[in-house]
Design an enzyme around this catalytic site. Structure first.
Site, PDB file in Angstrom:
ATOM      1  N   SER A 117      34.899 -90.035  16.485  1.00 61.53           N
ATOM      2  CA  SER A 117      36.127 -89.646  16.534  1.00 61.53           C
ATOM      3  C   SER A 117      36.661 -90.445  17.693  1.00 61.53           C
ATOM      4  CB  SER A 117      35.955 -88.165  16.849  1.00 61.53           C
ATOM      5  OG  SER A 117      35.192 -87.799  17.874  1.00 61.53           O
ATOM      6  N   GLU A 139      40.120 -90.582  20.561  1.00 62.71           N
ATOM      7  CA  GLU A 139      41.020 -89.749  21.304  1.00 62.71           C
ATOM      8  C   GLU A 139      42.082 -90.667  21.611  1.00 62.71           C
ATOM      9  OE1 GLU A 139      39.334 -87.019  24.232  1.00 62.71           O
ATOM     10  OE2 GLU A 139      40.764 -87.728  25.674  1.00 62.71           O
ATOM     11  N   THR A 178      45.520 -85.879  23.355  1.00 67.49           N
ATOM     12  CA  THR A 178      45.480 -85.163  24.608  1.00 67.49           C
ATOM     13  C   THR A 178      47.039 -84.470  25.007  1.00 67.49           C
ATOM     14  OG1 THR A 178      46.175 -86.833  25.929  1.00 67.49           O
ATOM     15  CG2 THR A 178      43.759 -86.930  25.664  1.00 67.49           C
ATOM     16  N   ASP A 195      43.507 -79.198  34.264  1.00 68.60           N
ATOM     17  CA  ASP A 195      43.419 -79.533  35.601  1.00 68.60           C
ATOM     18  C   ASP A 195      44.481 -78.332  36.522  1.00 68.60           C
ATOM     19  OD1 ASP A 195      41.326 -81.313  36.190  1.00 68.60           O
ATOM     20  OD2 ASP A 195      42.667 -82.810  35.300  1.00 68.60           O
ATOM     21  N   TYR A 197      30.342 -81.707  30.936  1.00 71.06           N
ATOM     22  CA  TYR A 197      30.210 -82.565  32.162  1.00 71.06           C
ATOM     23  C   TYR A 197      28.472 -82.909  32.496  1.00 71.06           C
ATOM     24  CZ  TYR A 197      34.918 -81.095  32.304  1.00 71.06           C
ATOM     25  OH  TYR A 197      36.182 -80.795  31.859  1.00 71.06           O
ATOM     26  N   LYS A 248      30.989 -70.901  26.768  1.00 71.67           N
ATOM     27  CA  LYS A 248      32.017 -71.549  25.896  1.00 71.67           C
ATOM     28  C   LYS A 248      31.472 -71.460  24.482  1.00 71.67           C
ATOM     29  CE  LYS A 248      33.379 -75.226  28.817  1.00 71.67           C
ATOM     30  NZ  LYS A 248      34.203 -76.216  29.296  1.00 71.67           N
ATOM     31  N   PHE A 260      39.969 -93.556  38.186  1.00 70.47           N
ATOM     32  CA  PHE A 260      39.734 -92.411  37.477  1.00 70.47           C
ATOM     33  C   PHE A 260      38.502 -91.619  37.534  1.00 70.47           C
ATOM     34  CE2 PHE A 260      39.804 -90.251  33.160  1.00 70.47           C
ATOM     35  CZ  PHE A 260      40.872 -89.618  33.294  1.00 70.47           C
ATOM     36  N   HIS A 291      32.167 -89.800  20.478  1.00 68.17           N
ATOM     37  CA  HIS A 291      33.858 -89.759  20.700  1.00 68.17           C
ATOM     38  C   HIS A 291      34.289 -90.846  21.589  1.00 68.17           C
ATOM     39  CE1 HIS A 291      37.321 -87.143  20.874  1.00 68.17           C
ATOM     40  NE2 HIS A 291      37.226 -87.615  22.108  1.00 68.17           N
TER      41      HIS A 291
END
Ligand SMILES: Cc1cc2nc3c(=O)[nH]c(=O)nc-3n(C[C@H](O)[C@H](O)[C@H](O)COP(=O)(O)OP(=O)(O)OC[C@H]3O[C@@H](n4cnc5c(N)ncnc54)[C@H](O)[C@@H]3O)c2cc1C
Length: 293
Positions: free
Chosen positions: A24, A26, A57, A118, A150, A170, A221, A272
């Site tokens: 996939s 993004e 996103t 965030d 994460y 989740k 980042f 991904h």
């Protein structure tokens, strides 16, 4: 004893035997005319690889939400690929989120990447976390829901176990897939996958692969996302800041290809890609994985 050469041969050989790899991609909504052209060129280049989906996103505020939706709609209309919006909950009320979800469902969208988002600067707590958004979405309609994971712990989590239990919440709220933050240490990802399985987390854990094309941007980042950048990466990109992009792309592709070879050998079937709206590296890595148009 297996020599390095034999090890690499075995890895490449196992790669040539791979079947049924899903990918996939993004993207993010473009902010200028030039970025817009780059995005659509990349979408067109990657669509023939028949990805499971292309996700887009979402940044805080309603203007950005509209842009996410526009890109999602156009990807689906133009390519026929399933297009998936990201949705965050820090900047919207539950009623607004229900309305957005209903609109998405009515326009044929069946998967959402559900995130908290965030926190705005100066905010320390929020009334809603991603697990709450997953429940809310499931109440609206039977969406397929992806969430974030994460391997190196979310920066705000007090410890790794707390964060793992959050991932479990989740899953229990109805998510079916977790896409990880990008990483470079494959053994750390594999340990995370094992810990998730041991904790009874019933989710497909999909590695998020970031093919690096700009080392300086990566370092920035990685700093605020709690991602460890190994020293060897610094060494590989050293001295190339002003070199041509093709050279940096070759290094970035090589790093990502080594990672996906190991992960594929360890049974990963879905990758991904954080494309940053570029297609070259993701396309080459997919080709190597046997994902062809
Ligand atoms: C694949 C992927 C895609 C992303 N896409 C976007 C995007 O499109 N737009 C965007 O703005 N951001 C995006 N992000 C970034 C994401 O929004 C941030 O990392 C955000 O800080 C956390 O979102 P989350 O969904 O992981 O939150 P959560 O799962 O809610 O977790 C956030 C933090 O809160 C903690 N926590 C959870 N529940 C509780 C609780 N009840 N009490 C106290 N602490 C709790 C968790 O341990 C964690 O530290 C993406 C991240 C990934 C990995």
């Amino acid at each position: 004893m297996v020599s390095y050469a034999q090890g690499i041969d075995a890895l490449n050989q196992s790669l040539s035997e791979l079947r049924d790899i899903n990918v996939s991609f993004e993207f993010f909504p473009p902010k200028s005319e030039k970025m817009e052209q780059t995005l659509w060129k990349s979408v067109e280049r990657l669509a023939p690889l028949k990805p499971s989906y292309m996700s887009v996103t979402y940044g805080a505020n309603s203007g950005e939400r509209d842009r996410t939706h526009d890109v999602v709609k156009r990807i689906h209309q133009q390519t026929g690929v399933d297009a998936v919006p990201h949705l965050t909950c820090v900047d919207a009320t539950p009623d607004e989120l229900r309305q957005i979800a209903q609109d998405y469902w009515n326009s044929g969208i069946r998967r959402i990447v559900a995130l908290r988002g965030d926190l705005p600067p100066g905010t320390e707590k929020t009334d809603m976390y991603a697990a709450d958004l997953v429940s809310l979405l499931k109440d609206v309609a039977d969406f397929d829901i992806s969430v974030a994971a994460y391997p190196e712990k979310h920066p705000e989590a007090p410890n790794a176990q707390f964060d793992l239990l959050n991932l479990k919440r989740k899953a229990e709220a109805g998510a079916s897939e977790a896409i990880t933050q990008f990483f470079f240490d494959t053994s750390m990802f594999l340990r995370f996958r094992d810990r998730a399985a041991a904790a009874g987390i019933d989710l497909d854990i999909v590695p998020g692969i970031l093919p690096v094309t700009n080392y300086q941007t990566l370092v920035k980042f990685a700093g605020f996302t709690n991602v460890h950048v190994p020293a060897y990466l610094h060494r590989l990109f050293e001295g190339l800041d002003d070199d041509d992009q093709a050279t940096r792309n070759l290094i970035g592709a090589n790093i990502a290809m080594d990672m996906v070879k190991v992960l594929a050998k360890e049974g990963v079937k879905h990758f991904h890609f954080y494309t940053l709206n570029r297609s070259e590296l993701s396309y080459a890595i997919c080709h190597m994985l046997g994902v062809r148009g």
